[in-house]
Motif scaffolding. Structure first.
Motif, PDB file in Angstrom:
ATOM      1  N   THR A 475       1.041  -1.412  -0.117  1.00 50.95           N
ATOM      2  CA  THR A 475       0.103   0.289   0.092  1.00 50.95           C
ATOM      3  C   THR A 475       1.269   1.139   0.079  1.00 50.95           C
ATOM      4  O   THR A 475       1.747   0.911   0.197  1.00 50.95           O
ATOM      5  CB  THR A 475      -0.960  -0.104   1.225  1.00 50.95           C
ATOM      6  OG1 THR A 475       0.194  -0.179   2.886  1.00 50.95           O
ATOM      7  CG2 THR A 475      -1.945  -1.694   1.465  1.00 50.95           C
ATOM      8  N   GLU A 476       0.445   2.422  -0.002  1.00 50.56           N
ATOM      9  CA  GLU A 476       0.870   3.907  -0.147  1.00 50.56           C
ATOM     10  C   GLU A 476       1.679   3.764   1.287  1.00 50.56           C
ATOM     11  O   GLU A 476       2.451   4.282   1.087  1.00 50.56           O
ATOM     12  CB  GLU A 476       0.502   3.876  -0.915  1.00 50.56           C
ATOM     13  CG  GLU A 476      -0.639   4.948  -2.896  1.00 50.56           C
ATOM     14  CD  GLU A 476       0.811   4.708  -3.022  1.00 50.56           C
ATOM     15  OE1 GLU A 476       2.346   5.238  -2.744  1.00 50.56           O
ATOM     16  OE2 GLU A 476       0.806   3.932  -4.572  1.00 50.56           O
ATOM     17  N   LYS A 477       0.494   3.235   2.117  1.00 50.91           N
ATOM     18  CA  LYS A 477       1.190   4.260   3.189  1.00 50.91           C
ATOM     19  C   LYS A 477       2.215   3.325   3.855  1.00 50.91           C
ATOM     20  O   LYS A 477       3.239   3.187   4.087  1.00 50.91           O
ATOM     21  CB  LYS A 477       0.287   3.782   4.116  1.00 50.91           C
ATOM     22  CG  LYS A 477       0.659   4.286   5.773  1.00 50.91           C
ATOM     23  CD  LYS A 477       0.833   5.684   6.068  1.00 50.91           C
ATOM     24  CE  LYS A 477       0.926   6.375   7.378  1.00 50.91           C
ATOM     25  NZ  LYS A 477       1.333   7.606   6.722  1.00 50.91           N
ATOM     26  N   LEU A 478       2.624   1.284   3.475  1.00 46.54           N
ATOM     27  CA  LEU A 478       2.902   0.716   3.510  1.00 46.54           C
ATOM     28  C   LEU A 478       4.709   1.105   3.610  1.00 46.54           C
ATOM     29  O   LEU A 478       6.041   1.457   4.193  1.00 46.54           O
ATOM     30  CB  LEU A 478       3.118  -0.783   3.067  1.00 46.54           C
ATOM     31  CG  LEU A 478       4.305  -1.895   3.430  1.00 46.54           C
ATOM     32  CD1 LEU A 478       4.717  -1.618   4.477  1.00 46.54           C
ATOM     33  CD2 LEU A 478       3.758  -2.838   3.343  1.00 46.54           C
ATOM     34  N   ALA A 479       4.799   1.748   1.631  1.00 46.77           N
ATOM     35  CA  ALA A 479       5.988   2.046   0.490  1.00 46.77           C
ATOM     36  C   ALA A 479       6.744   3.396   1.687  1.00 46.77           C
ATOM     37  O   ALA A 479       8.011   3.928   1.687  1.00 46.77           O
ATOM     38  CB  ALA A 479       5.089   2.120  -0.749  1.00 46.77           C
ATOM     39  N   GLU A 480       5.456   4.444   2.183  1.00 47.56           N
ATOM     40  CA  GLU A 480       6.334   5.464   2.817  1.00 47.56           C
ATOM     41  C   GLU A 480       6.864   5.194   3.769  1.00 47.56           C
ATOM     42  O   GLU A 480       8.011   5.729   4.416  1.00 47.56           O
ATOM     43  CB  GLU A 480       5.497   6.498   2.384  1.00 47.56           C
ATOM     44  CG  GLU A 480       5.698   8.079   3.419  1.00 47.56           C
ATOM     45  CD  GLU A 480       4.420   8.593   3.891  1.00 47.56           C
ATOM     46  OE1 GLU A 480       4.924   9.848   3.683  1.00 47.56           O
ATOM     47  OE2 GLU A 480       3.368   8.186   3.527  1.00 47.56           O
ATOM     48  N   LEU A 481       6.143   4.535   5.050  1.00 49.39           N
ATOM     49  CA  LEU A 481       6.245   4.697   5.979  1.00 49.39           C
ATOM     50  C   LEU A 481       8.240   3.828   6.056  1.00 49.39           C
ATOM     51  O   LEU A 481       8.790   3.349   6.526  1.00 49.39           O
ATOM     52  CB  LEU A 481       5.547   3.558   6.884  1.00 49.39           C
ATOM     53  CG  LEU A 481       4.501   4.654   7.734  1.00 49.39           C
ATOM     54  CD1 LEU A 481       3.387   3.601   8.450  1.00 49.39           C
ATOM     55  CD2 LEU A 481       5.557   5.626   9.008  1.00 49.39           C
ATOM     56  N   ALA A 482       7.985   2.730   5.489  1.00 46.35           N
ATOM     57  CA  ALA A 482       8.982   1.324   5.083  1.00 46.35           C
ATOM     58  C   ALA A 482      10.471   2.039   4.422  1.00 46.35           C
ATOM     59  O   ALA A 482      11.573   2.356   5.077  1.00 46.35           O
ATOM     60  CB  ALA A 482       9.139  -0.096   4.347  1.00 46.35           C
TER      61      ALA A 482
END
Length: 699
Positions: A475-482
């Motif tokens: 997800t976009e949130k996972l990609a950003e946080l990671a």
């Protein structure tokens, strides 16, 4: 006339108000636009830094609302309550069944023992028979010879009959030992079952509020720590053992009252009462002990009263002695200071022993954070429901930062106990590649929010990081946080090489392969990793340093591609600044290739340096990273609109020369035994170089 004038004035006024409203709206729009412009980064890299721990903490605390957090806490508390009540209910049912069986077993054993213990006593008719036999023997000893009656029998009198002690048969001893032992075990099981029912009653907690949830979690941890479940399991074993002993006793024929029987029964009864006393006294001294019972409460209350009485007496005694000292008793004046200290000790210790319930609240207050953490992790470990795993990031901001890593320790312990260390369920890796990685990404983000960075914080990073993996979804949130968390950790924690490899793979998989969109902030994080790794280039480290540097160049080309793609969330000024930086770094990349020397690089990575197999294997390894990290990304960049203008033809020539130098440094020829390591995929680099060259030849 007046009416017309009024109407005209009103119309003019309305027009003026409309104009004024329009001007105000225009001013507001300008202010908002100006505010947005002021907040928008201008692309000046010298002003960009990693966010401070305080900024990360504030960002994380505002990400979820109070209602979301309360919902998570309520669901977790309800799940723990359901599991807790089910556990206590199951134990209660087991104890009810066990009590019925123990009662029946004890009644049957008592009936048998009533008859068997007679075997341990002499038969009441035995002395009478012995006396009659003695009389008969004496009569047989008389001879009648007229006129005399002669006694020829010299057998002792009847008093000797009772002097012979009764000796119980060995069979009678074993029979009664087994049956009485069986009765003791059956009675002990029934007695302990009553204790367990009392413990269950004391452990019950109602409600789902945060206070009730913490108390329930405290009780639940006590049940686990003091192994109440083990006691529940042992009780049926006692009844089974009682049954075995009873059946063994049926094989024995005779028993009698004997010291051996008394000793065996006394030892068993003593052990039973030792456990009973221990179960009763442990809760008095350990507040989290789950062996609670009315007897324990009574002992604790009596102990508290006695303690307070003793300290009250000490205070009173010291007060009297101190008064005597002040009234001129010189013989007491020598020990005045000691008595004063004793009086202060009694004053401080009096009534500081909490009540039966109060001490629980004191411990709960001290373990407040641990219990909060255990509520949410217990909700997951008792249900294995991933919704509690996905909701953990919501309440991370309510926990101290050191408790965040402990959440993942609890998760790991549950998974290891449930599935084994290397046998995680496939759904965690394939069917659901979002929940656990996102949870761990939030965990890493919270660890970065630590302002102290005390020794050992890297251990917390490792605990959380081992739960992060890259699956087939994102997800976009996972990609950003990671991206943000891993990149910052690569810079701050240089001792963990796995962080860099995972950050590199995150950019490659989530952004290149699956199309996640970069922001200016995520690109700046990736840029910081590139600069750190390029600065760490060390030829003496051999292949490891070569691999890390080519991966850093991959990150550089990744940043440039996503900058010119138009899909990243960048303003025009940010795009221009990023491209200007990218062109400078491409020149740096070109210079690095020109300065690269191949001799000796393989010695840092191959197990047997100097062998023909090693010489052959190294070009294959080099070609793999040249294709994956340099040539393929360059082809992808040059085929994008505007990408060809960023790459010079001299750079392509340098790459070709670099590969030719590697082939010369480590020639292909070798003996037959070493050729098994040669891979035909090595020719792929020539094809990819030709494809890159064709792009420039078409111009």
């Amino acid at each position: 006339m007046s009416s017309s004038g009024t109407h005209t004035s009103s119309k003019s006024l309305n027009q003026a108000e409309a104009v004024q409203d329009g001007n105000e709206k225009a001013c507001v729009a300008q202010v908002v636009e100006k505010k947005d412009t002021e907040q928008e980064p201008e692309g000046d890299f010298s002003k960009w830094t990693f966010p401070s721990p305080e900024v990360i903490q504030e960002e994380l605390s505002k990400e979820f609302t109070h209602e979301q957090k309360e919902k998570v806490w309520s669901e977790a508390a309800e799940a723990v309550k359901t599991s807790y009540d089910r556990l206590l209910g199951r134990w209660k049912e087991e104890m009810d069944t066990l009590l019925v069986y123990a009662g029946v077993s004890s009644a049957v054993l008592t009936a048998f023992n009533v008859e068997s213990y007679h075997l341990l006593q002499p038969d009441p008719t035995d002395p009478t028979l012995a006396v009659l036999k003695q009389i008969s023997a004496q009569l047989n000893g008389y001879t009648f010879t007229p006129p005399f009656l002669n006694a020829t029998n010299t057998t002792a009198g009847s008093g000797n009959v009772t002097s012979v002690p009764f000796q119980a048969p060995a069979s009678a001893v074993w029979l009664n030992s087994l049956w009485f032992s069986s009765l003791v075990f059956s009675f002990a099981a029934a007695l302990l079952a009553l204790f367990v029912k009392q413990w269950i009653y004391e452990a019950m907690v109602g409600g789902t509020s945060r206070e009730s949830a913490r108390l329930r979690q405290y009780r639940f941890d006590g049940l686990l720590k003091w192994r109440v479940g083990t006691v529940v399991v042992v009780l049926p074993i006692l009844l089974q053992l009682a049954s075995v002993l009873f059946l063994a006793g049926l094989l024995v024929l005779l028993w009698t009252l004997h010291n051996t029987v008394a000793a065996i029964a006394s030892v068993l009864v003593g052990l039973v009462f030792t456990f009973v006393i221990g179960f009763t006294l442990l809760p008095v001294f350990k507040s989290d002990c789950s062996y609670r019972s009315p007897a324990s409460f009574a002992i604790y209350t009596l102990l508290r009263y006695t303690r307070n009485t003793v300290f009250r007496a000490i205070r009173h005694l010291c007060k009297v002695i101190y008064r005597r000292c002040t009234q001129g008793a010189m013989w007491l004046d020598v020990a005045r200071a000691q008595f004063e200290m004793l009086g202060k000790f009694g004053y401080n210790q009096y009534d500081n022993m909490p009540t039966w319930r109060g001490r629980d609240q004191n411990v709960i207050y001290r373990q407040h954070d641990d219990l909060n953490r255990r509520i949410i992790t217990t909700a997951y470990s008792t249900t294995a429901d991933k919704k509690f795993l996905s909701s953990m990031p919501v309440i991370f901001s309510d926990l101290p930062i050191d408790q965040v890593s402990r959440c993942f320790s609890d998760i790991h312990e549950f998974m290891e106990a449930e599935w084994g260390q290397w046998h995680m369920p496939e759904r965690l890796y394939y069917r659901d590649a979002i929940t656990l990685p996102l949870c761990s990404a939030y965990g890493l983000r919270h660890i970065l929010a630590r302002s102290d960075k005390a020794p050992g914080w890297t251990d917390d990073v490792e605990i959380v990081f081992r739960h992060y993996f890259i699956g087939k979804e994102h997800t976009e949130k996972l990609a950003e946080l990671a991206c943000k968390s891993l990149c910052q950790l690569v810079v701050e924690d240089r001792e963990n090489p796995n962080l860099y490899g995972k950050a590199y793979r995150t950019l490659e998989c989530m952004y290149d392969e699956r199309g996640a969109r970069h922001t200016y902030d995520t690109l700046c994080h990736a840029k910081a990793v590139y600069e750190v790794e390029m600065a760490a280039w060390d030829p003496s480290r051999g292949f490891i340093s070569f691999r890390n540097t080519t991966q850093a160049i991959f990150i550089l080309l990744h940043i440039v591609r996503h900058t010119i793609s138009g899909q990243s969330e960048l303003s025009p000024s940010q795009t221009s600044a990023m491209l200007a930086w990218g062109q400078q770094q491409l020149s740096r990349f070109h210079q690095w290739l020109q300065d690269l020397e191949w001799n000796g690089l393989h010695k840092g990575c191959l197990a047997v340096p100097g062998e023909p197999a090693a010489v052959l294997a190294f070009p294959h390894i080099i070609s793999r990273y040249l294709v994956r990290n340099l040539i393929d990304p360059l082809i992808a960049l040059c085929t994008m609109p505007g990408g060809r203008a960023l790459v010079s033809e001299e750079l392509v020539s340098t790459i070709e020369h670099t590969w030719a130098s590697a082939r010369l440094a480590y020639p292909r020829s070798a003996d037959a035994d070493a050729r098994i390591v040669w891979c035909t995929a090595l020719d792929r680099i020539d094809a990819r170089l030709a494809e890159l060259r064709d792009i420039f030849s078409k111009d």
